[in-house]
Scaffold this motif. Structure first.
Motif, short mmCIF file in Angstrom:
data_model
loop_
_atom_site.label_atom_id
_atom_site.label_comp_id
_atom_site.label_asym_id
_atom_site.label_seq_id
_atom_site.Cartn_x
_atom_site.Cartn_y
_atom_site.Cartn_z
N TYR A 40 0.83 -1.20 0.00
CA TYR A 40 0.00 0.00 0.00
C TYR A 40 0.87 1.26 0.00
CZ TYR A 40 -3.39 3.48 1.44
OH TYR A 40 -4.18 4.59 1.50
N GLU A 41 1.93 1.28 0.83
CA GLU A 41 2.78 2.46 0.93
C GLU A 41 3.44 2.78 -0.41
OE1 GLU A 41 3.50 -0.31 3.07
OE2 GLU A 41 2.03 0.44 4.49
N GLU A 42 3.89 1.73 -1.11
CA GLU A 42 4.50 1.94 -2.43
C GLU A 42 3.48 2.48 -3.41
OE1 GLU A 42 5.98 -1.91 -3.52
OE2 GLU A 42 7.90 -1.59 -2.53
N ARG A 43 2.28 1.96 -3.34
CA ARG A 43 1.23 2.39 -4.27
C ARG A 43 0.88 3.86 -4.04
NH1 ARG A 43 -1.39 -1.98 -6.71
NH2 ARG A 43 -3.30 -0.81 -7.03
N GLU A 44 0.86 4.27 -2.80
CA GLU A 44 0.50 5.65 -2.48
C GLU A 44 1.59 6.64 -2.89
OE1 GLU A 44 -2.48 6.92 -1.19
OE2 GLU A 44 -3.06 4.92 -1.83
N ARG A 45 2.86 6.22 -2.84
CA ARG A 45 3.96 7.13 -3.17
C ARG A 45 4.32 7.13 -4.65
NH1 ARG A 45 7.09 4.69 1.40
NH2 ARG A 45 7.98 3.55 -0.31
N PHE A 46 3.73 6.26 -5.44
CA PHE A 46 4.07 6.16 -6.85
C PHE A 46 3.67 7.44 -7.58
CE2 PHE A 46 3.20 4.78 -11.25
CZ PHE A 46 4.46 4.34 -11.57
N ALA A 47 4.64 8.07 -8.24
CA ALA A 47 4.39 9.31 -8.98
C ALA A 47 3.96 8.96 -10.40
CB ALA A 47 5.65 10.16 -9.00
N PHE A 48 2.69 9.15 -10.70
CA PHE A 48 2.20 8.84 -12.03
C PHE A 48 2.68 9.90 -13.01
CE2 PHE A 48 -0.86 6.62 -9.36
CZ PHE A 48 -0.81 5.38 -9.95
N PRO A 49 3.07 9.46 -14.22
CA PRO A 49 3.51 10.43 -15.23
C PRO A 49 2.34 11.31 -15.68
CG PRO A 49 3.49 8.20 -16.13
CD PRO A 49 3.15 8.09 -14.69
N LYS A 50 2.68 12.52 -16.07
CA LYS A 50 1.69 13.46 -16.61
C LYS A 50 1.74 13.41 -18.13
CE LYS A 50 1.16 15.39 -12.43
NZ LYS A 50 1.72 14.35 -11.63
N VAL A 51 0.73 13.95 -18.77
CA VAL A 51 0.69 14.01 -20.23
C VAL A 51 1.94 14.74 -20.73
CG1 VAL A 51 -0.55 14.94 -22.23
CG2 VAL A 51 -1.83 13.94 -20.31
N GLY A 52 2.63 14.11 -21.66
CA GLY A 52 3.85 14.70 -22.23
C GLY A 52 5.13 14.25 -21.54
N ASP A 53 5.02 13.62 -20.37
CA ASP A 53 6.21 13.13 -19.67
C ASP A 53 6.83 11.96 -20.43
OD1 ASP A 53 5.83 14.91 -17.62
OD2 ASP A 53 5.18 13.43 -16.14
#
Length: 103
Positions: A40-53
């Motif tokens: 859960y902790e890893e899932r919460e800290r995962f930085a999702f890429p933004k459009v164009g990344d």
């Protein structure tokens, strides 16, 4: 992952291209590639890429090498155990025999 298109990207070399795929990737799939889907902790800290990344998917977690390393370690451990197994069995037999004499 669902492939929705195919294109060609220049490689920097004359007359050479690299086939590229346009895909729909779910967040769960992306987290698995990044090895962030287990806790859960890893899932919460995962930085999702933004459009164009740019997302270096090829640098994702290397499950193949992790499995190969684990298999190699298990094989080495088994080889070491197999080498001492006869001695361990004799030792266990001696201990059992001594226990039988003391009863």
């Amino acid at each position: 992952m669902k492939v929705i298109g195919v294109t060609e990207l220049p490689t920097g070399y004359a007359h050479s291209t690299n086939t590229a795929f346009i895909c729909i990737v779910t967040k769960e799939e992306l987290m698995k590639v990044a090895d962030k889907a287990r806790y859960y902790e890893e899932r919460e800290r995962f930085a999702f890429p933004k459009v164009g990344d740019d997302y270096p998917i090829a640098e994702g977690h290397d499950f193949r090498n992790e499995l190969l390393a684990a298999t190699k370690a298990m094989t080495e451990a088994y080889t070491k155990f197999a080498a001492v197994a006869p001695l361990a069995a004799r030792f266990a037999g001696i201990v059992a025999e001594k226990e039988g004499e003391q009863s």
